[in-house]
Design a protein around this motif. Sequence first.
Motif, short mmCIF file in Angstrom:
data_model
loop_
_atom_site.label_atom_id
_atom_site.label_comp_id
_atom_site.label_asym_id
_atom_site.label_seq_id
_atom_site.Cartn_x
_atom_site.Cartn_y
_atom_site.Cartn_z
N SER A 158 2.73 1.24 9.27
CA SER A 158 1.59 1.47 10.17
C SER A 158 0.64 2.48 9.57
O SER A 158 -0.58 2.32 9.63
N LEU A 159 1.22 3.52 9.00
CA LEU A 159 0.42 4.55 8.36
C LEU A 159 -0.40 3.95 7.24
O LEU A 159 -1.60 4.17 7.10
N GLY A 166 -3.00 1.82 8.59
CA GLY A 166 -4.05 2.65 9.17
C GLY A 166 -5.00 3.14 8.10
O GLY A 166 -6.21 3.21 8.31
N ILE A 167 -4.46 3.44 6.94
CA ILE A 167 -5.30 3.93 5.86
C ILE A 167 -5.98 2.78 5.14
O ILE A 167 -7.20 2.77 4.94
N ASP A 212 -8.75 0.97 6.64
CA ASP A 212 -10.06 1.61 6.59
C ASP A 212 -10.83 1.26 5.34
O ASP A 212 -12.01 1.55 5.23
N GLU A 232 -12.30 6.95 12.11
CA GLU A 232 -11.57 7.42 10.94
C GLU A 232 -12.51 7.50 9.75
O GLU A 232 -13.58 6.90 9.75
N GLU A 268 -8.33 10.85 8.75
CA GLU A 268 -8.05 11.19 10.15
C GLU A 268 -9.29 10.92 10.99
O GLU A 268 -10.42 10.89 10.49
N ALA A 291 3.99 5.37 16.08
CA ALA A 291 2.70 4.87 15.62
C ALA A 291 1.67 4.94 16.75
O ALA A 291 0.52 5.31 16.54
N ASP A 319 -1.56 7.24 17.01
CA ASP A 319 -2.73 6.37 17.04
C ASP A 319 -2.93 5.57 15.76
O ASP A 319 -4.00 5.56 15.17
N LEU A 320 -1.85 4.92 15.33
CA LEU A 320 -1.95 4.06 14.16
C LEU A 320 -1.84 2.62 14.62
O LEU A 320 -1.28 2.33 15.67
#
Lengths: 241, 516
Positions: B44-45, B48-49, B52, B191, B200, B468, B472-473
């Motif tokens: 998830s992290l 999330g990155i 983006d 983000e 973040e 997660a 907020d992922l």
Amino acid sequence: MSNTGTISEPEIAVSLEDVRKTYQLGEPVHALDGVSLEIPRGSYTAIMGPSGSGKSTLMNLVGCLDTPTAGAVVVDDKDVRDLSSRERTRLRGSEVGFVFQTFNLMPRLNALENVALPQLFQGISRGDRRDRARELLERVGLGDRIDHLPNELSGGQRQRVALARALVNDPAIVLADEPSGNLDTETESQVLDLFAEFHGGGTTMIVVTHERHVAERAERIVHLLDGKIERIEELDGVEEK
Amino acid sequence: MKVLETLGLSWRSIAGHKLRSGLTMLGIVIGIAAVIAFVTLGASLQAGIIGDISPDDQRSLYGWAADPDVEAGPGAGGQPIFSQSDLDAVGELEDVEAAYGYAPLQAQTVSSGNETVPQGDGVVASGPSYIGNDNLEAGEQFEMGETQAVLNPAAAGQFEDEVAVGDTITLTLLGGQEIETEVVGITETSEGLSPFEGFESSPRIYVPTDPYYTEQIAGLGAGAGQGDGPSQNGGTNQSGVPGANDSGQSPNASDGGEPSNASVAGQPTNASDAEQPTNASDAGLPVITSNAERYGAASHTDTGGLQTRTLSMQDGANGDSSAESVRFTAIVVEAESSDDAAIEAARDAATNYLESDESDASEFLGDDLVVSLETSTELLQQVQDILNLLQSFIVGIAAISLLVGSIGIANIMLVSVTERTREIGIMKAVGAQNRDVLGLFLMESVILGLVGAVLGTALGFATGYLGAWYIDLPLVYPLEYVALAIVVGVLVGIVSGLYPAWRAARTDPIDALRYE
């Protein structure tokens, strides 16, 4: 059961020829010391004798649980000593039915499943197994108890389940070891009546007991003493040997 | 004996001992849950990155010049050496679509209507295409040379009347300049849009480097700042004395001609007392090291009182605040496409140009200062490496838990075999083969391992998702790990059940039937 007496099957269900069984316990112990015996098909034999006379050893040999040190045990025309362990197990499963003093039912299986258990190991389909087991449970008078677990049944009922299980594969012989040892007089006679009924239907019965009145239900009594046959008592009055 | 029949019988034994079976599974549950929870969180992290990194971003190369020994993340130790003319020239190169500077601005506040909120950092000056079209929720990219801005939802939502496209906001820079700015776009996510920003969520305002970045420098240089804003750097004295830059002194002069040191630690000069944000440490990229530098710089300026740093001016142009003299610490070079080949071509072309004598930057470059141009994906590799390290650590702990769990299963199975010796005897008496008995017990331990693995997977996913969700992922389903967990569960069951099952199978029925 109805086909037990058909012509294609051998006349002799079990025969022992000079069977010896020796255990090495420090010094050799001769549990059976030259026993010869023929159990005709459809017969009803009782084996009596005091403790240590070799009754249990004889049971184990006839039931294909054990092999003799010397001599031949022939069950359903097959010499047990010639068989591999796997073949011996197969022969035991299909040709020998056991009834034990302590019933020895599987505690987590209900009556129907207990009766069907030997057929499970024979690879018979679930539906056929259940039909056969239900039929036998009805014949031993437990048609209304098929869903009960062993601990929900009385001693006599349990022994009747065990008898149904012993008969389920249509065996050449039914071996009963002190079948009424844990039963009261009334249930004992119920069970022994059933033995007689199945014997009447053609099943070969061998009952090991130390109680005279149980043995007297048979056609003949084999008396064992110190690993040898002391005498064979024919219950029509004639005494052999 | 058919597998399904075995399964049924084994399941019944397990169900007959619910508490015991449950406790036995616990080791497996915990081990599997730990791995799954961490993998879910990690995935998830990562999503999330990486989520983006928009398609536009995938062709962007993020560049900075730093000592090659500095290995601390994107932009760490970067020096302000890239001039606007360098960027223009790089932008003209055949393999390069566009090139522009990137600079976080030091601001004070942002106002909309009557409302003013503090906005210390999070003001990012860059080129128009820094905000990819697919990152825009509404409006359009800002234009170079215009007083326009794109806000992210967090920045727009800071005001009671949420700022929308077409509104005008007032941006107060650190130097005190108030710039009326037209909001031309709102981004989709709060983000960060590139590794330079960090990923973040926080309020961010994107503006063109021209005029904002140049204005900030000019403003400081022109003494426009009133020094009335909250300090960005913990008590830095900024009285807005004119001539912050006209000491005429390049930092390399002040520290003995070593350009790479020019702004690393903030060379104190006695001629200026205005905070100079274009220093690497101040214009600092939002990475951990830049914070450290920032604090270092802050304490330095504290003790130094009026001392502060000067802008590193290659030509030492006194008070020259025109766009030509502006130097960027960080640049963005866009390749023609996101193909590996196109990115390589753009990287080579840009690097070659910047290292050639034609560029303004080249005179600072050397063994101690080299240009790095990397894509987001490459930069994220560092994050990935850390994640992988943590993952190995967790997997190690989980492996210990699985080992303990499998010993637990083996132990309970041995107890079970002993306990059910009589049952084994009965089954063998009525014709069960050794392999039937083996199968029954093996199946039991496999069920324990499997059910443990399934429960562990569920628990792990639940934990991972909760985590997660909490940070907020986006939720990611690493489904391949379900299969892996199940395979591991089955394997643990087999390994730990093999010996007990073998013991059961070779039980002598005569002894077993006598067993009380």
